[in-house]
Design an enzyme around this catalytic site. Structure first.
Site, short mmCIF file in Angstrom:
data_model
loop_
_atom_site.label_atom_id
_atom_site.label_comp_id
_atom_site.label_asym_id
_atom_site.label_seq_id
_atom_site.Cartn_x
_atom_site.Cartn_y
_atom_site.Cartn_z
N GLY A 205 -9.12 -31.50 17.44
CA GLY A 205 -8.21 -30.38 16.25
C GLY A 205 -6.65 -29.79 16.43
N LYS A 223 9.51 -29.88 13.26
CA LYS A 223 9.83 -28.44 13.73
C LYS A 223 10.97 -27.60 14.25
CE LYS A 223 4.92 -27.92 14.92
NZ LYS A 223 3.71 -28.55 16.01
N GLY A 316 -4.40 -25.24 17.48
CA GLY A 316 -5.85 -25.19 17.42
C GLY A 316 -5.59 -23.80 16.28
N1 HSE Z 1 -0.10 -31.22 15.33
C1 HSE Z 1 0.10 -30.61 15.99
C2 HSE Z 1 0.51 -30.77 17.43
C3 HSE Z 1 -0.69 -29.04 15.71
O1 HSE Z 1 -0.34 -31.58 17.99
O2 HSE Z 1 0.79 -29.62 17.77
C4 HSE Z 1 0.44 -27.37 15.63
O3 HSE Z 1 1.52 -27.99 14.46
#
Ligand code: HSE
Length: 336
Positions: A205, A223, A316
């Site tokens: 996930g 980000k 998660g």
């Molecule tokens: N897909 C993202 C990761 C989820 O792997 O960090 C959290 O933003």
């Protein structure tokens, strides 16, 4: 506190599970009594009850409003209509992230603000693309926007950079902000193939709905945009950033780095000058080289405090749900 949950995926369910498990202590220690008045999905229906929906029944419905067994109003044209016409203190926007076209999620955020509801989101798209516009609308409306869940899940990097370090000058922050790619790189170092490692990250996930966003660096880049806005008030676009993912890194590259006492990490950097995402070979003495699996980390380089690093879970359902809970409690402390 009356809450509308827009999106009913794993992150929203992670928050509900925490509200359920911690109900007693949140009430006793912080006087926090949340009521989930609405849950909305894009295609699987909407639930609304002015007195609050049952959290155990929502958890049992596992993301499907049609499986909610108790009474609720269900007759809404869209989440947007629900936000505009029903009362709540806070809207939590947790619909799936679409970095290329976050229009729908942004409309939810704008509607929440326009109807004077506080906004909490885990959705990277609206914050990455429309930070300035959303912040200025929230200021005029007198409501808060919080987005801790968008970067490093419940590991509080936004609060650290934006609030706790607000009296310091942040020269630069460097981090591992994508769990999927760090998990893949770590597993490849133990000999697993790229494909198997990606499959595992999806099963656990961590990965986005479309994992291309992870492995090509676009999730980390979104980000970076959020961190540039949050730490430096700088609204940039994806096209302003130099972005490289991990798909060009072969098993042989990883082995070569290992033989030289180094490790590949996908490093996101932000400074007042801008940001970037790129794989870097770090010596094992670099603290970021020691961060393995889906763990995330960020190191701030500041004037007064020198270097400060934060390491913790960055993906998660429960971990991201925890960021939403932290934001709810911050708003609760300020307003209730
Ligand atoms: N897909 C993202 C990761 C989820 O792997 O960090 C959290 O933003």
């Amino acid at each position: 506190m009356k809450i509308m949950l827009i999106g009913f995926g794993l992150v929203g369910q992670g928050l509900l599970q925490l509200l359920h498990d911690k109900a007693e202590s949140l009430q006793a220690e912080q006087g926090f009594t949340p009521k989930i008045v609405a849950v909305a999905t894009g295609s699987r229906g909407i639930l609304y009850h002015p007195d609050g929906l049952s959290i155990p029944a929502l958890l049992a419905a596992k993301g499907n409003p049609a499986a909610y067994k108790l009474d609720a109003e269900r007759d809404f044209a869209s989440a947007l209509e629900l936000i505009q016409c029903k009362e709540a203190d806070v809207v939590i926007e947790v619909t799936p992230t679409n970095l290329e076209n976050p229009a729908k999620a942004t409309a939810h955020c704008q509607a929440a603000i326009a109807s004077k509801k506080h906004l909490i989101t885990a959705n990277k798209g609206p914050i990455a693309k429309h930070y300035n516009e959303l912040m200025s609308a929230a200021k005029s409306a007198g409501v808060e926007i919080r987005f801790e869940a968008t970067v490093m899940a419940g590991t509080p990097c936004i609060a650290m950079g934006r609030e706790l370090l607000s009296g310091a000058k942040i020269h630069e922050a460097r981090g591992i902000v994508n769990g999927t790619t760090n998990y893949i790189l770590t597993q490849m170092e133990s000999g697993l193939s790229y494909e198997s490692a990606l499959k595992q990250a999806q099963e656990l996930g961590y990965a986005e709905t479309d994992p291309t966003a992870d492995v090509e660096g676009w999730d980390a880049a979104a980000k970076v945009l959020i961190l540039l806005a949050a730490f430096f008030g700088k609204q940039a676009q994806l096209s302003d950033l130099s972005v490289t993912g991990i798909t060009g890194i072969s098993q042989a590259d990883i082995e070569n780095a290992k033989a030289a006492g180094e490790r590949y990490k996908l490093i996101a950097s932000v400074s007042p000058e801008g940001g970037s995402v790129k794989p870097m070979r770090l010596p094992l003495s670099d603290p970021l080289a020691q961060v393995s699996g889906a763990t995330n980390a960020i190191s701030f380089n500041t004037d007064v405090m020198g270097n400060i690093s934060l390491i913790g879970k960055g993906a998660g359902a429960g971990e991201t749900g925890f960021a939403l809970l932290a934001d709810l409690l911050t708003i609760h402390r300020k307003l209730f």
